[in-house]
Design an enzyme around this catalytic site. Structure first.
Site: not given
Length: 435
Positions: A111, A139, A106-108
């Protein structure tokens, strides 16, 4: 868009300053001076919009006048170019899959959006931007792929030795170009502390242009609101209008974004903070005493955080009022044994493979539902990482059901490049100054 520090509401900065400086001088975190409310017509008809359209609408409301609409639309479409499907498992249970981006986590969302925001504001000929990030798992890979090849940026990722999975480590150590990895002999909290020390160091601030890619940076938080609105849009198409979100929580940026979305008008009945053995917040919700502890290692490594940075943002959203907070946030904590059992239970019941973080979110949703048997709602638990990133966790029969994406096989053919370092800030500082 103006922002203030959670430690000083009279401190006001413009959005670009908050993006590039990450953390105010008083060591608070930046929050919007004004949280806009989206039009009721948009919320009531949100089911007719795509993820990209919803993302642009939310970003436009928050970043009012910071970026012209055409540029912002292009930025959003480029950053959020993958789906976040809501899968129905039974009558009232849904899983929101947030792992369909390039790093499979989900960090995409945060970021990729942040890297493009920074690239937009960076000017040719400016000093190189040193992006520092501490990671407990996902992350680092998302930031590495989000910033890979972005001109005028240099990314340094600190991760705890032996506490990330093989695939997570390769995602942050095999890129080259402008991405550098430091393998720290300590915990995630140690990595995070070293990054925060760097931002407070006068010599580093004078000689290097530092910013953070952790969720302390407001441009990481904003795009995480998008998928809460999108989940509601998908529920609306199925005739559902009451929702409870169960959120795997480590540094608490994910659930902070959900609460921000709720403040913008998203109708959410309840948020559940689902944690592993690092239970700082559930203890606070139960006792009223906020006491951090050193983080402990678990199977859900991206949540191995003993001192969650974003908790100050959540308390700020509720004006430091715990009673008001408890009306919207519940908290549950689970150990590794319970997590492994949940992985098996989910697979047995739904033939669905859940990573450890996702399994904890499901457990918390099940617990909340059992405590509110007379209430009707759609329960959505967030799936934050692709299960292939944790191959050693699953029993053989479940592991065999995992579809491994092609980019993972490609990763395994790459060499790891990381510099080993102790939990020594002076060594870290010297590294940054001499590079």
């Amino acid at each position: 868009m103006k922002l203030y520090s959670t430690n000083n509401h009279h401190l006001s900065v413009a959005f670009p300053e908050a993006v590039f400086n990450s953390m105010p001088l008083d060591k608070g975190l930046y929050m919007p001076e004004h949280i806009p409310s989206l039009e009721q017509d948009f919320i009531q008809n949100i089911g007719q919009y795509s993820l990209a359209e919803i993302a642009f609408k939310v970003a436009s409301a928050l970043l009012k006048e910071a970026i012209p609409a055409p540029e912002l639309r292009h930025l959003v479409q480029e950053a959020i170019n993958f789906d976040a499907p809501l899968n129905r498992l039974d009558k009232n249970t849904y899983v929101l899959e947030l792992f369909h981006g390039p790093s499979l986590a989900f960090k995409d969302f945060g970021a990729r959006f942040m890297s493009r925001i920074m690239a937009y504001f960076l000017k040719d000929g400016e000093e190189v931007l040193d992006v520092l990030v501490a990671t407990s798992g996902d992350t680092g890979g998302a930031v590495a792929l989000g910033f890979l090849g972005v001109p005028n940026t240099r990314v340094t990722i600190l991760y705890p030795k032996g506490k990330v999975s093989e695939i997570q480590e390769l995602q942050l150590c095999s890129n080259g170009q402008n991405i550098y990895a430091l393998e720290i002999d300590g915990t995630f909290d140690d990595c995070q502390h070293m990054v925060k020390q760097a931002f407070a160091d006068e010599e580093l601030k004078e000689k290097r242009r530092l910013t953070s890619a952790n969720s302390i940076n407001i441009s990481r938080l904003i795009p995480q609101t998008f998928y809460y609105f999108y989940a509601y849009a998908q529920l609306q198409k199925q005739g559902k209008d009451k929702v409870v979100f169960s959120v795997p929580s480590g540094n608490f940026g994910n659930i902070a974004a959900g609460l921000l979305a709720q403040k913008m008008g998203l109708p959410v009945k309840q948020f559940i903070a689902a944690t592993n053995a690092n239970d700082t917040v559930p203890r606070f919700l139960e006792s009223g005493i906020y006491q951090t502890r050193p983080s402990v290692q678990t199977y859900a490594n991206a949540m191995d955080v003993g001192a969650p940075s974003n908790w100050v943002r959540i308390m700020d959203l509720f004006n430091q009022d715990r009673e008001q907070l408890l009306e919207k946030v519940s908290g549950y904590t689970y150990n590794d044994e319970q997590t492994l059992q949940a992985i098996t239970d989910i697979y047995t019941r739904y033939h669905y493979v859940a990573c450890p973080h996702t399994a904890i979110a499901w457990l918390a949703l099940e617990k909340y539902s059992s405590e509110h048997p007379d209430e009707a709602f759609a329960g959505v638990f967030l799936s934050t990482a692709h299960p292939c990133k944790f191959p050693d966790v699953f029993p053989q029969d479940i592991a065999a059901a995992i579809e491994v994406p092609p980019q993972v096989e490609e990763l395994r053919s790459k060499a790891k490049h990381a510099l080993a370092m102790e939990t020594d800030f002076e060594a870290f500082k010297t590294y940054l100054l001499n590079r």
